[in-house]
Design a protein around this motif. Sequence first.
Motif, mmCIF file in Angstrom:
data_model
loop_
_atom_site.group_PDB
_atom_site.id
_atom_site.type_symbol
_atom_site.label_atom_id
_atom_site.label_comp_id
_atom_site.label_asym_id
_atom_site.label_seq_id
_atom_site.Cartn_x
_atom_site.Cartn_y
_atom_site.Cartn_z
ATOM 1 N N PHE A 1 0.860 -1.182 0.000
ATOM 2 C CA PHE A 1 0.000 0.000 0.000
ATOM 3 C C PHE A 1 0.898 1.235 0.000
ATOM 4 N N THR A 2 0.496 2.254 -0.753
ATOM 5 C CA THR A 2 1.139 3.561 -0.596
ATOM 6 C C THR A 2 0.087 4.517 -0.056
ATOM 7 N N LEU A 3 0.485 5.339 0.882
ATOM 8 C CA LEU A 3 -0.457 6.217 1.579
ATOM 9 C C LEU A 3 0.111 7.636 1.637
ATOM 10 N N GLN A 4 -0.771 8.601 1.455
ATOM 11 C CA GLN A 4 -0.324 9.991 1.448
ATOM 12 C C GLN A 4 -1.407 10.875 2.060
ATOM 13 N N THR A 5 -0.984 11.916 2.765
ATOM 14 C CA THR A 5 -1.917 12.894 3.324
ATOM 15 C C THR A 5 -1.734 14.225 2.605
ATOM 16 N N VAL A 6 -2.854 14.846 2.248
ATOM 17 C CA VAL A 6 -2.811 16.173 1.612
ATOM 18 C C VAL A 6 -3.681 17.114 2.445
ATOM 19 N N LEU A 7 -3.117 18.257 2.817
ATOM 20 C CA LEU A 7 -3.851 19.253 3.603
ATOM 21 C C LEU A 7 -4.005 20.515 2.764
ATOM 22 N N GLU A 8 -5.243 20.985 2.614
ATOM 23 C CA GLU A 8 -5.484 22.243 1.900
ATOM 24 C C GLU A 8 -6.255 23.182 2.813
ATOM 25 N N ALA B 1 4.819 -9.856 10.394
ATOM 26 C CA ALA B 1 5.546 -8.583 10.547
ATOM 27 C C ALA B 1 4.887 -7.536 9.661
ATOM 28 N N PHE B 2 4.986 -6.300 10.099
ATOM 29 C CA PHE B 2 4.540 -5.132 9.332
ATOM 30 C C PHE B 2 5.781 -4.291 9.032
ATOM 31 N N ALA B 3 5.701 -3.480 7.984
ATOM 32 C CA ALA B 3 6.849 -2.608 7.702
ATOM 33 C C ALA B 3 6.372 -1.328 7.046
ATOM 34 N N LEU B 4 7.128 -0.266 7.290
ATOM 35 C CA LEU B 4 6.806 1.058 6.755
ATOM 36 C C LEU B 4 8.070 1.712 6.215
ATOM 37 N N HIS B 5 7.887 2.467 5.149
ATOM 38 C CA HIS B 5 9.012 3.224 4.593
ATOM 39 C C HIS B 5 8.495 4.570 4.103
ATOM 40 N N TYR B 6 9.145 5.647 4.533
ATOM 41 C CA TYR B 6 8.735 6.986 4.130
ATOM 42 C C TYR B 6 9.598 7.415 2.944
ATOM 43 N N ALA B 7 8.942 7.598 1.794
ATOM 44 C CA ALA B 7 9.660 7.772 0.519
ATOM 45 C C ALA B 7 10.061 9.226 0.306
ATOM 46 N N TRP B 8 11.006 9.696 1.091
ATOM 47 C CA TRP B 8 11.367 11.113 1.068
ATOM 48 C C TRP B 8 12.861 11.250 1.353
ATOM 49 N N SER B 9 13.530 12.122 0.583
ATOM 50 C CA SER B 9 14.988 12.227 0.688
ATOM 51 C C SER B 9 15.444 13.370 1.581
ATOM 52 N N GLY B 10 14.512 14.151 2.119
ATOM 53 C CA GLY B 10 14.904 15.358 2.839
ATOM 54 C C GLY B 10 14.966 15.214 4.347
ATOM 55 N N GLU C 1 1.596 18.541 1.425
ATOM 56 C CA GLU C 1 1.363 17.098 1.270
ATOM 57 C C GLU C 1 2.545 16.331 1.828
ATOM 58 N N THR C 2 2.274 15.142 2.303
ATOM 59 C CA THR C 2 3.371 14.290 2.760
ATOM 60 C C THR C 2 3.937 13.548 1.560
ATOM 61 N N ALA C 3 5.076 12.939 1.761
ATOM 62 C CA ALA C 3 5.566 11.975 0.779
ATOM 63 C C ALA C 3 4.732 10.699 0.919
ATOM 64 N N GLU C 4 4.963 9.757 0.053
ATOM 65 C CA GLU C 4 4.238 8.487 0.163
ATOM 66 C C GLU C 4 4.836 7.631 1.269
ATOM 67 N N ILE D 1 19.342 7.046 0.608
ATOM 68 C CA ILE D 1 18.734 5.830 0.054
ATOM 69 C C ILE D 1 17.287 5.793 0.523
ATOM 70 N N ASP D 2 16.374 5.981 -0.392
ATOM 71 C CA ASP D 2 14.951 5.976 -0.068
ATOM 72 C C ASP D 2 14.200 5.902 -1.388
ATOM 73 N N ALA D 3 12.892 5.621 -1.298
ATOM 74 C CA ALA D 3 12.117 5.445 -2.528
ATOM 75 C C ALA D 3 11.865 6.772 -3.237
ATOM 76 N N GLY D 4 12.052 7.911 -2.547
ATOM 77 C CA GLY D 4 11.941 9.202 -3.227
ATOM 78 C C GLY D 4 13.082 9.381 -4.217
ATOM 79 N N ILE D 5 14.295 9.072 -3.782
ATOM 80 C CA ILE D 5 15.446 9.238 -4.686
ATOM 81 C C ILE D 5 15.455 8.094 -5.703
ATOM 82 N N LEU D 6 15.020 6.913 -5.293
ATOM 83 C CA LEU D 6 15.053 5.782 -6.238
ATOM 84 C C LEU D 6 14.007 5.931 -7.345
#
Length: 684
Positions: free
Chosen positions: A119-126, A204-213, A246-249, A473-478
């Motif tokens: 699953f990819t999940l993202q939050t957007v605030l306006e 097991a569960f796992a999470l990865h925040y796809a952001w390089s910053g 917005e957050t990263a995925e 090393i993260d899914a944002g840069i990859l």
Amino acid sequence: MDAGEQTLALTSNGGLPMVIYWGARLPDDEDLAQLAASARHDLTGGMIDQLPALTLSPESGRAFAGQPGLICAEADGTPLHPVFSFDRAEHSACSLSLICSAMGLTLAHRITAQPTGVFTLQTVLEADRDIRLHWLAAPVLPAPQAADTMIDLHGRWVREFHLNHVPWAPGIRMREARTGRSGHEHPPYLILPETGCTNTSGSAFALHYAWSGGHRMVAEELPDGRRQVQFGATTGAETQAKRRFETAELVALHSTIGLNGIAAAFQRDTRDRVVKWPNPARPRPVHYNCWEAIYFDHSLADLSDIADRAAALGAERFVLDDGWFGRRDDDTTSLGDWTIDRTKWPDGLQPLIAHVKSLGMTFGLWFEPEMVNPDSDLFRAHPDWMLGPVDQVTGRHQLVLDLSKPQVRDYLFDAVSAILAGHDIDYIKWDHNRLLPVVDAAQSHGAYDLFDRLRAAHPGVEIESCASGGGRIDAGILARTHRVWLSDCIDAEERLRMQHDAALFLPSCVTGSHVGALHSHTTGRALPMAFRAWVAAQRHFGFEMDPRKISGADAAVLSEVTAWYKANRVWMMAGTILRLDSADPTVTSEMQLAADGGRFVLFAGQNAQTVQILPRPLRLTGLDPAALYRITLRNAGDAPPQSRGPNALKNGPLTLSGRALMGQGILLPVAWPATMWVVEGERL
Ligand code: DGJ
């Protein structure tokens, strides 16, 4: 929603939605109303009269006792505590947007079931006016309560991807990467194993925040026992009042087959969804990188000689590292001046590139676009282009360019693009060697924009993400690159462990691994060529030593392993790395299993002297219990003189069922430290 073998179920009681189930895939006829009912908690003393929901964004305005998922304020700083109402759901075949509103704010949680099984999940605030954002979590998920520990990562330069096993306890485990990149220190990954989970079994569960910053993670056990996990950008990364954030995925997955289910899904997702390959069918070429051979000491004659030898050993891509531009004789000058140094390269890079191409190799080049040395023409012309305060301390003698400025990005695009357009280059090693002086999301967005423009202009060029080794090393840069330089440490003993742990997240095809010199340049350790070569051949293979300095015997070993890599890379890179539960802590072992299950290779690395006399059996995994497999020890010749018994694998193949191989395991010969056993398996 179902993704692969997992299900995520949500409900709303008129407010923000909450997860009522996350785990193994539910039957299609599961009664969701009953499932929602089954998720309702009791109340007791010491609580308010309604349990504040653990929603996708827990709200401070509802007396939630833990960390809220959103902290924001009016532009003048007045805190906001919105209490959201559920407006609507928008959905397509595999994605869902859940939209809520309050006080002129709209909060959307987007969830996509990816075909890769995550699953990819993202939050957007306006907002209908400018507001200030202090913290915005990607959709917040519950963490398992049948769990004693969580596994997060830390590391440092030359020792990346170290697993921390952190006990759960009431309160917060908070990690925050404040260095402006995903970082060696706090890579943005988390595994939540349930009690009893091993590499090969359990939940097991796992999470990865796809952001390089840089990110912030909060894993919290609430006073009432519930557990939540939040991921978002580093606090303070949004420096301006705005109307949209917005957050990263966030990549989320669950496994019922132990940590290997996590590893397999992350590997598949990175390889098949995240990375955009210029030519997916191209086998991952054998690299030669000259950094540890010559550092800044460039000469056409030496590099041509090195290229001849690298090609003879089997290299297919030659990468010219740092030192070719400006007046770059060491690391104190010239970053930013992306013109060829005519004192080292009087006729430019063409003669070397032509020579490399004549040997059948392609050519790659090093850049560090985001940086500038104070001693550079660029900095002298544009001192105002740097990021952060004027009186800041340099890092590796360098400053950072402010990539939120369009004119800076334009300059860098033009400079890098001119070199790419003027030469036959199919690869960039893109470095990033200092910690940022400030936290600012605009810097990462600017860097992403630069990557994206260069990729669009030069679609055939592959890019490696390097940041003093594995600092970005993260899914944002990859999503913008094709390889990661896992570490500046190519000591095979260190690399064996590092690769093993990184395989929980990274597929073979993106994980660069090079054969280093006899004496490691970062640890001083001396290791045999066979061990150095086999460890590198576990991933995207390459060489980084000076080939003028290796013996004939070592060259023969290296050529043989290189030929083996070439013969096996296509199925290995499309397959899955499965970590084995070794009963001996001095043995680090994995299998690489082909996508169709028809073949595998088992690597068992002896990384220290073992305490018991005889090797313990090594159980395989991922096989068909009923099928027969022929297993062959590829390198029986690496057995030490003290190996004098009738170990069967030393003398030829064995044929055993998957059940025997996974139940009892195999016995390997005794081994000296720094031996890698390589066992090839074929399903009959
Ligand atoms: C740091 C990288 O990690 C090294 O591999 C090398 O490219 C140097 N930078 C060059 O300065």
